[in-house]
Design an enzyme around this catalytic site. Structure first.
Site, PDB file in Angstrom:
ATOM      1  CG  ASP A  51     -17.259 -13.165 -13.946  1.00 20.74           C
ATOM      2  OD1 ASP A  51     -16.514 -13.853 -14.665  1.00 20.74           O
ATOM      3  OD2 ASP A  51     -18.164 -13.650 -13.239  1.00 20.74           O
ATOM      4  CG  HIS A 102     -15.829 -16.646 -12.817  1.00 19.02           C
ATOM      5  ND1 HIS A 102     -17.169 -16.462 -13.093  1.00 19.02           N
ATOM      6  CD2 HIS A 102     -15.646 -17.981 -12.732  1.00 19.02           C
ATOM      7  CE1 HIS A 102     -17.762 -17.642 -13.178  1.00 19.02           C
ATOM      8  NE2 HIS A 102     -16.864 -18.575 -12.959  1.00 19.02           N
TER       9      HIS A 102
END
Length: 231
Positions: A169, A200
């Site tokens: 992420d 993400h």
């Protein structure tokens, strides 16, 4: 499929998108938006939950800044606007608005009294905070940004929480993930799932980092979690 309702608070009123299941009364899930507002992606998530048997409600949490934000992740200008909204957003006020939404949903004749929350990105943080600050019955947080700075709030957690963490992420660096995992992985009410190689918003259909297999895996885990705790 959806309808709009108005939720009234001491600070004012805001709208929410609602999708109803075929059977009623049903358990409810409050869908907490990303930084793009209550857009088509969030409405599709809400509709999908209704298709799974939940009364699903997605409140407009940017109403204090500008009501009715509905943008995408497809242009540089929209990303710029999304981050402006993110930076202007009052997290504490947002959690209060989620609490007001939960209260309103519980009073809906179509709700069986059980209400969960699910949030994505900014909404992932808000889902975590809703789990610690509201009377939601269960919470699911997808790639929440900023949870690492608030892990101490888990001490107030009384109901089940599921976290989905993307290991790559870009908005939740490895160091932040380590803080979250070390603080929360052994908490009796928290179930943590990590997704190797995922960035993400891997569950955002149509997004740059969307991964169908892991989105389906996370979605299945979330559905089973809600069926267990809201059924």
């Amino acid at each position: 499929m959806g309808e709009r309702i108005t939720i009234t608070t001491e600070d004012g009123a805001f709208s929410a998108y609602v999708a109803r299941p075929d059977r009623s009364p049903a358990p409810a899930v409050v869908v907490i938006q990303e930084i793009f507002g209550v857009n088509q992606v969030m409405r599709d998530v809400t509709d999908g939950l209704a298709g799974q048997g939940f009364l699903a409600v997605c409140p407009d949490l940017f109403w204090r800044i500008e009501p009715g934000i509905d943008i995408t992740d497809k242009s540089e200008a929209e990303w710029k606007r999304a981050f402006e909204l993110f930076n202007a957003f009052d997290v504490d006020a947002g959690v209060k608005d989620i609490a007001a939404t939960i209260d309103a949903v519980r009073k809906d004749p179509g709700c069986n009294g059980k209400v969960g929350v699910v949030g994505f990105c900014l909404g992932g943080l808000l889902a975590f905070l809703a789990a610690t600050r509201t009377d939601t019955d269960a919470a699911v947080a997808y790639y929440g940004v900023g949870i690492d700075a608030r892990v101490a709030e888990a001490d107030k957690l009384a109901e089940p929480l599921m976290l989905h963490i993307a290991e790559e992420d870009q908005f939740v660096p490895k160091a932040a993930q380590e803080i979250i995992l070390q603080a929360l992985k052994n908490h009796p009410q928290i179930e943590v799932h990590t997704y190797p190689g995922r960035d993400h918003a891997f569950a955002r259909a149509g997004g740059e980092h969307y991964d169908a297999a892991d989105a389906q895996l996370a979605g299945g885990r979330s559905l089973a979690f809600f069926q267990k705790h809201l059924g």
